[in-house]
Write a protein that holds these residues in place. Structure first.
Motif, PDB file in Angstrom:
ATOM      1  N   ALA A  11       0.849  -1.178   0.021  1.00 24.79           N
ATOM      2  CA  ALA A  11       0.037   0.017   0.077  1.00 24.79           C
ATOM      3  C   ALA A  11       1.045   1.233   0.026  1.00 24.79           C
ATOM      4  N   ALA A  12       2.186   1.189   0.422  1.00 25.21           N
ATOM      5  CA  ALA A  12       2.981   2.251   0.554  1.00 25.21           C
ATOM      6  C   ALA A  12       3.238   2.849  -0.765  1.00 25.21           C
ATOM      7  N   TYR A  13       3.188   2.089  -1.758  1.00 20.47           N
ATOM      8  CA  TYR A  13       3.534   2.291  -3.175  1.00 20.47           C
ATOM      9  C   TYR A  13       2.477   3.012  -3.842  1.00 20.47           C
ATOM     10  N   HIS A  14       1.132   3.012  -3.069  1.00 18.84           N
ATOM     11  CA  HIS A  14      -0.060   3.503  -3.696  1.00 18.84           C
ATOM     12  C   HIS A  14      -0.673   4.340  -2.546  1.00 18.84           C
ATOM     13  N   LEU A 105      -5.769   1.796   6.509  1.00 14.79           N
ATOM     14  CA  LEU A 105      -6.202   0.897   5.745  1.00 14.79           C
ATOM     15  C   LEU A 105      -6.411  -0.718   6.461  1.00 14.79           C
ATOM     16  N   VAL A 106      -5.454  -1.000   7.217  1.00 20.78           N
ATOM     17  CA  VAL A 106      -5.341  -2.358   7.869  1.00 20.78           C
ATOM     18  C   VAL A 106      -6.605  -2.223   8.534  1.00 20.78           C
ATOM     19  N   LEU A 143      -4.072  -2.086  -9.613  1.00 19.75           N
ATOM     20  CA  LEU A 143      -5.027  -3.290  -9.326  1.00 19.75           C
ATOM     21  C   LEU A 143      -4.352  -4.602  -8.636  1.00 19.75           C
ATOM     22  N   VAL A 144      -3.298  -4.948  -9.772  1.00 15.57           N
ATOM     23  CA  VAL A 144      -2.642  -6.422  -9.736  1.00 15.57           C
ATOM     24  C   VAL A 144      -1.820  -6.267  -8.282  1.00 15.57           C
ATOM     25  N   ASP A 145      -1.113  -5.015  -8.002  1.00  8.76           N
ATOM     26  CA  ASP A 145      -0.570  -4.940  -6.815  1.00  8.76           C
ATOM     27  C   ASP A 145      -1.608  -5.127  -5.473  1.00  8.76           C
ATOM     28  N   GLY A 146      -2.594  -4.703  -5.627  1.00  7.19           N
ATOM     29  CA  GLY A 146      -3.540  -5.013  -4.531  1.00  7.19           C
ATOM     30  C   GLY A 146      -4.240  -6.325  -4.438  1.00  7.19           C
TER      31      GLY A 146
END
Ligand code: 16G
Ligand code: ZN
Length: 533
Positions: A11-14, A105-106, A143-146
């Motif tokens: 998530a840190a990348y987004h 988020l978590v 999306l794929v990262d998620g």
């Protein structure tokens, strides 16, 4: 089970931009593409949770902004049978999108897991697709990262129309059961529709070419592929606005939304009197038809007209087939032209229900009939066959040749129609099949009733959320007193009707008006808009 550290890391990348408040609305998330990276990453997470919750059923994700300008994009989730995401989960989407930090988020994820008793160890299955927008590939990688941060099984369905993604989602989930919906491939989709179309029109003379404006979107290549499967001897499709690779062209002065809103031909269309034409929107889930009259006036056949045509044809088939136990109903929204409602209720004697704007409302209401036809005036719609209807249609045998033929046609229609969602390709084939059977021109179809002149006006207000509606959006509850003022205006116009509702997709309030003449209609629309402003 879920590795929350891994999610935080990904998530840190987004990161979520500051000061933006996202809402999962009527059409999912939709806005300028460059604001969507974090949102799409989180939608991936939500899809995985949804799949886990539903016993590993495949969840669909579509990246599109439909008829919006090319620089916009959006995302929506598709539930296992191809319907829109269950409403109670829209809130989770909004909460996830608005979590500011990785820790928040978590926390939201943990809350969703515990509120829904989600078994973290269940595998998850996801299929996703996107339209032709230039921002698509980058959003797909977010999306794929998620999705990967939660170890799901992912199928990349590539560049597709929105209804193709709905179709394939359903196919995956019912494969091999008694509700089998076809092969879960693009090819399977074309084969199913093409075979059904040929069955319905077999033995009838082919119509003149249909000129299709594909909004320079994904509908262009897909319609060409579908036409190849059908064959020239059954359908002649001529495409304009089929340039889906040049930047800046998508939906620009063309497409179903442009044609419906501006009530004129799309840029690039050269149709003359006698020609037949239709427009898709940017993700090919809407369609409108049109032609030009002897005196060169533009004539629109919108979603209401399609509902009348489809409803009439299906009712005739059901009667001819002798399936009297099957009821047929039509579902509309407040935007349906008053003449169409009168025609359906008074001339065709069909029950008509009115529901709030948005596919999910129409879809659910249509499920209450054995055969439910639903269309929004904007050209989004389909026909739903209940389990009972499907069973009756598939087991009926028929006594006479006429009955047998009607039953065969009904059977083919259940395959021809994409029952998951409105589908421009499938709806085009439905209309073409009916017109071929009736051997009608667009003008003959148009003669069922004349639309009342109507006008849709956008009003930019300080806060659209103070507008609260009731009665399927036909009346305002708040601001108090406003509805009474509107009523008073309406009472001064012959066949006058007007309503005000906040948009679910734009930061505006919409004012709709219709009246006996163009002048009266415009006057009413502007006066009501004046009250709102
Ligand atoms: C969305 C809806 C469409 C509706 C439109 C109204 C879906 C898939 N799409 O595009 O059905 O007509 O919103 O927009 O539900 P508005 O609320 O801005 O008038
Ligand atoms: Zn669309």
């Amino acid at each position: 089970s879920i590795n929350y550290d891994k999610i935080k890391e990904a998530a840190a990348y987004h990161p979520k931009p500051q000061d933006i408040n996202y809402t999962y609305g009527t059409a999912g998330f939709r806005m300028k593409a460059d604001l969507l990276d974090s949102v799409i990453f989180r939608v991936g997470i939500l899809a995985v949770l949804r799949s886990k919750k539903l016993d590993s059923k495949t969840i669909g994700i579509m990246i599109t902004a439909s008829h919006n300008p090319e620089h916009d994009n959006g995302v929506k989730l598709v539930d296992p049978y191809g319907e829109m995401l269950e409403q109670s989960w829209e809130n989770y989407a909004t909460q996830l999108a608005n979590a500011q930090t990785e820790d928040e988020l978590v926390d939201v994820i943990k809350q969703i897991v515990s509120n829904n008793d989600i078994d973290e160890s269940k595998p998850a299955n996801i299929v996703y697709a996107r339209d032709t927008r230039p921002s698509g590939p980058a959003l797909v990688s977010a999306l794929v990262d998620g999705l990967k941060s939660l170890n799901s099984k992912i199928i990349d369905f590539g560049v597709k129309t929105t209804p193709q993604l709905h179709y394939v989602t359903r196919c995956y989930n019912v494969q091999g059961t008694e509700d089998d919906y076809g092969e879960p491939t693009e090819e399977g989709y074309y084969k199913k529709l093409a075979t059904a179309f040929r069955k319905v029109v077999e033995g009838k003379s082919r119509l003149t070419p249909i000129h299709i404006d594909a909004a320079n979107g994904v509908g262009a290549p897909k319609m060409k592929e579908l036409a190849k499967h059908i064959g020239d001897e059954y359908l002649e499709a001529v495409l304009v606005n089929d340039d889906y690779t040049t930047q800046g062209k998508l939906n620009y002065q063309c497409g179903a939304d442009f044609v419906k809103t501006s009530q004129r031909l799309p840029f690039g269309s050269k149709i003359k009197h006698g020609d037949r034409a239709a427009s898709f929107d940017g993700d090919a889930d809407r369609i409108v038809y049109y032609y030009v009259d002897e005196d060169n006036t533009f004539k629109l056949l919108d979603g209401d007209k399609i509902a009348g045509l489809a409803g009439g044809f299906i009712i005739d088939l059901v009667k001819t087939a002798g399936l009297e136990g099957i009821n047929v109903g039509v579902v509309q929204t407040a935007y349906a032209n008053g003449s169409s409602t009168t025609y359906l209720e008074k001339v065709m004697n069909v029950p008509v229900s009115c529901v709030p704007t948005g596919v999910k409302h129409l879809h659910h209401e249509a499920e209450k009939y054995d055969i439910g036809v639903y269309f929004e005036a904007n050209g989004h719609g389909t026909v739903l066959f209940s389990k009972k209807a499907l069973k009756t249609i598939h087991s009926a045998e028929g006594q006479t040749a006429e009955q047998k033929e009607a039953i065969e046609k009904l059977r083919a229609l259940t395959d021809l129609i994409n029952q998951t969602v409105g589908d421009a390709l499938s709806d085009l084939l439905l209309v073409e099949a009916i017109l071929t059977n009736r051997q009608w021109s667009l003008k003959q179809w148009d003669q069922a009733y004349s639309d009342l002149p109507n006008r849709l006006v956008k009003v930019v207000v300080e806060n659209r959320h103070i507008f609260k509606t009731t009665d399927a959006e036909r009346k305002l509850l708040e601001p108090t007193g406003l509805q009474e003022q509107i009523n008073e205006l309406i009472s001064k116009y012959k066949n006058g009707r007007s309503f005000v509702r906040p948009s679910g997709t734009e930061d505006v309030v919409r004012v709709y008006a219709e009246a006996a003449t163009r002048e009266e209609c415009d006057e009413l629309a502007y006066k009501v808009a004046g009250l709102v402003y």
